[in-house]
Design an enzyme around this catalytic site. Structure first.
Site, PDB file in Angstrom:
ATOM      1  CB  THR A 121      -0.886   0.038   1.265  1.00 15.07           C
ATOM      2  OG1 THR A 121      -1.610  -1.185   1.347  1.00 15.07           O
ATOM      3  CG2 THR A 121      -1.858   1.208   1.212  1.00 15.07           C
ATOM      4  CE  LYS A 196      -5.143  -0.997   1.677  1.00 16.63           C
ATOM      5  NZ  LYS A 196      -5.110  -2.269   2.297  1.00 16.63           N
ATOM      6  CE  LYS A 271       1.478   2.291   4.120  1.00 12.95           C
ATOM      7  NZ  LYS A 271       2.110   1.038   3.737  1.00 12.95           N
TER       8      LYS A 271
HETATM    9  P1  NAD Z   1       6.168  -5.757   7.275  1.00 12.14           P
HETATM   10  O1  NAD Z   1       6.896  -4.612   7.879  1.00 12.14           O
HETATM   11  O2  NAD Z   1       5.862  -6.957   8.086  1.00 12.14           O
HETATM   12  O3  NAD Z   1       6.964  -6.257   5.957  1.00 12.14           O
HETATM   13  C1  NAD Z   1       7.702  -5.419   5.103  1.00 12.14           C
HETATM   14  C2  NAD Z   1       8.977  -6.160   4.755  1.00 12.14           C
HETATM   15  O4  NAD Z   1       9.738  -5.398   3.834  1.00 12.14           O
HETATM   16  C3  NAD Z   1       9.871  -6.385   5.984  1.00 12.14           C
HETATM   17  O5  NAD Z   1      10.169  -7.770   6.111  1.00 12.14           O
HETATM   18  C4  NAD Z   1      11.118  -5.556   5.686  1.00 12.14           C
HETATM   19  O6  NAD Z   1      12.292  -6.113   6.220  1.00 12.14           O
HETATM   20  C5  NAD Z   1      11.108  -5.557   4.184  1.00 12.14           C
HETATM   21  N1  NAD Z   1      11.884  -4.479   3.579  1.00 12.14           N
HETATM   22  C6  NAD Z   1      11.963  -3.189   3.979  1.00 12.14           C
HETATM   23  N2  NAD Z   1      12.781  -2.501   3.139  1.00 12.14           N
HETATM   24  C7  NAD Z   1      13.217  -3.392   2.215  1.00 12.14           C
HETATM   25  C8  NAD Z   1      14.072  -3.284   1.088  1.00 12.14           C
HETATM   26  N3  NAD Z   1      14.655  -2.140   0.744  1.00 12.14           N
HETATM   27  N4  NAD Z   1      14.326  -4.403   0.365  1.00 12.14           N
HETATM   28  C9  NAD Z   1      13.751  -5.598   0.704  1.00 12.14           C
HETATM   29  N5  NAD Z   1      12.918  -5.756   1.754  1.00 12.14           N
HETATM   30  C10 NAD Z   1      12.657  -4.663   2.489  1.00 12.14           C
HETATM   31  O7  NAD Z   1       4.842  -5.132   6.665  1.00 12.14           O
HETATM   32  P2  NAD Z   1       3.526  -5.918   6.183  1.00 12.14           P
HETATM   33  O8  NAD Z   1       2.539  -5.944   7.282  1.00 12.14           O
HETATM   34  O9  NAD Z   1       3.951  -7.185   5.529  1.00 12.14           O
HETATM   35  O10 NAD Z   1       2.945  -4.905   5.097  1.00 12.14           O
HETATM   36  C11 NAD Z   1       3.499  -4.812   3.805  1.00 12.14           C
HETATM   37  C12 NAD Z   1       2.623  -3.887   2.973  1.00 12.14           C
HETATM   38  O11 NAD Z   1       1.298  -4.413   2.946  1.00 12.14           O
HETATM   39  C13 NAD Z   1       2.518  -2.468   3.526  1.00 12.14           C
HETATM   40  O12 NAD Z   1       2.523  -1.562   2.443  1.00 12.14           O
HETATM   41  C14 NAD Z   1       1.183  -2.472   4.252  1.00 12.14           C
HETATM   42  O13 NAD Z   1       0.594  -1.188   4.325  1.00 12.14           O
HETATM   43  C15 NAD Z   1       0.390  -3.410   3.366  1.00 12.14           C
HETATM   44  N6  NAD Z   1      -0.744  -4.068   4.050  1.00 12.14           N
HETATM   45  C16 NAD Z   1      -0.557  -4.638   5.275  1.00 12.14           C
HETATM   46  C17 NAD Z   1      -1.635  -5.266   5.919  1.00 12.14           C
HETATM   47  C18 NAD Z   1      -1.463  -5.933   7.268  1.00 12.14           C
HETATM   48  O14 NAD Z   1      -2.483  -6.301   7.860  1.00 12.14           O
HETATM   49  N7  NAD Z   1      -0.250  -6.111   7.761  1.00 12.14           N
HETATM   50  C19 NAD Z   1      -2.889  -5.295   5.288  1.00 12.14           C
HETATM   51  C20 NAD Z   1      -3.036  -4.738   4.015  1.00 12.14           C
HETATM   52  C21 NAD Z   1      -1.947  -4.125   3.409  1.00 12.14           C
END
Ligand code: NAD
Length: 324
Positions: A121, A196, A271
């Site tokens: 997102t 979204k 966010k």
């Molecule tokens: P998270 O923080 O658990 O995962 C993000 C991952 O990206 C981490 O493992 C981090 O180490 C990695 N990362 C960061 N910088 C990086 C880079 N330069 N290269 C490679 N990896 C890198 O977050 P999440 O909960 O998995 O969410 C991910 C996305 O999904 C976000 O944009 C969030 O808004 C969206 N989202 C999350 C949810 C939820 O319930 N968690 C629901 C819908 C959407």
């Protein structure tokens, strides 16, 4: 970022959700193309999504800046190596700035005609800028943020809201079918993110007013169950009231019944509301209730201990307050 070690053994613990839709873990079914997939960002969402693709028989190479290991997924030394030679590269990253820097690293490494599929997102402007970067390099691109949270990622039941061209959507469709239960093509690049944030702006404002109404009903001596029975079948009904009721013990089971453990965390709602306001600012759209919802969630998360609580924990917040 602090190194984090995570091992994900089996995202879809029993494989039943997928099998029920006709798919099954193991080699892709006849007629389905086996794809080489790069997956960058293997966090709470990306980890189980990648695991489901590997379990469905696709060849997945992953990369994350944190230390991660997932059964069935080969880990690359950097993002460019994960992207090299892939038919589709999926990104699931925290924000638009990180997406942009990852795209700068992987776009030159991807083969012509491959699809860059971002499921994070992020702001609409970043989504469109990354799509342009990819398209200029002879790649196809999609922005496909999800709804359904960690449970949806694990169970393969996410909903994808997709922006980008039709050809890219058709290529990615079998992957959406593994990771989710529905993918809606919303138009050109950026429109997935637009869908979204519009959805979540409605959700945030609706949840707040649902919580306000319960707190008001309490003060008026109106029983919560009676309030639910009326509103859920009257013109005030909504997903927040009917499917995810913020009052414990009322309606279907929801995070309110588990002391507001998320579910969907208040800071993630904040966010998305901020992304909606940023987009509204850029597009010169008047969104007063979206702004009010953003301000309230900011106060809740940053000043009132709402971080780490479900976004429906606005109800106990309102319960304690008076008008001043
Ligand atoms: P998270 O923080 O658990 O995962 C993000 C991952 O990206 C981490 O493992 C981090 O180490 C990695 N990362 C960061 N910088 C990086 C880079 N330069 N290269 C490679 N990896 C890198 O977050 P999440 O909960 O998995 O969410 C991910 C996305 O999904 C976000 O944009 C969030 O808004 C969206 N989202 C999350 C949810 C939820 O319930 N968690 C629901 C819908 C959407």
């Amino acid at each position: 970022m602090a190194a984090r070690s995570r091992h994900l053994a089996a995202a879809r613990r029993d494989g039943h959700a997928h099998a029920a839709r006709g798919g099954c873990p193991g080699p892709p079914q006849e007629g389905r193309r086996h794809m080489k997939i790069g997956f960058i960002g293997l966090g709470n969402m990306g980890g189980p999504m990648a695991a489901n693709l590997a379990k469905a028989g696709h060849d997945v190479t992953g990369f994350d800046t944190a230390e991660v290991s997932i059964d069935g997924i080969a880990m690359a030394e950097d993002a460019a190596h994960a992207a090299e030679g892939a038919d589709v590269v999926i990104t699931m990253l925290p924000n638009g700035g990180i997406l942009h820097s990852v795209a700068e690293a992987i776009v030159p490494a991807m083969k012509k005609g491959a699809v860059l599929l971002d499921c994070s997102t992020v702001d609409v402007a970043s989504a469109r800028a990354v799509a342009e970067m990819a398209n200029d390099a002879g790649l196809l691109s999609l922005d496909a943020p999800v709804s359904g949270g960690i449970g949806g990622a694990e169970g393969g039941t996410l909903t994808f809201m997709v922006g980008g061209d039709e050809k890219a959507f058709e290529i990615a469709k079998p992957l959406f079918d593994i990771m989710g239960q529905k993918a809606v093509h919303c138009g050109p690049s950026g429109n997935g993110q637009a869908a979204k944030i519009c959805n979540n702006m409605i959700l945030g404002a609706t949840m707040i007013v649902t919580c306000e109404a319960f707190a008001l009903a309490d003060k008026l001596g109106l029983d919560r169950q009676a309030m639910f029975d009326v509103v859920s079948t009257s013109s005030g009904y909504s997903w927040s009231m009917n499917a995810y009721c913020p009052a414990p013990g009322i309606g279907p089971k929801s995070p309110a019944d588990n002391d507001y453990v998320p579910g969907f965390a208040a800071e993630l709602m904040l966010k998305d509301l901020r992304l909606a306001q940023q987009a509204a600012q850029d597009a010169d759209a008047d969104t007063p209730l979206g702004q009010a919802a953003t301000d309230l969630y900011a106060q809740f998360v940053e000043e009132e201990g709402g971080k780490g609580r479900d976004f429906s924990a606005m109800l106990p917040r309102f319960e304690k307050r008076g008008r001043s």
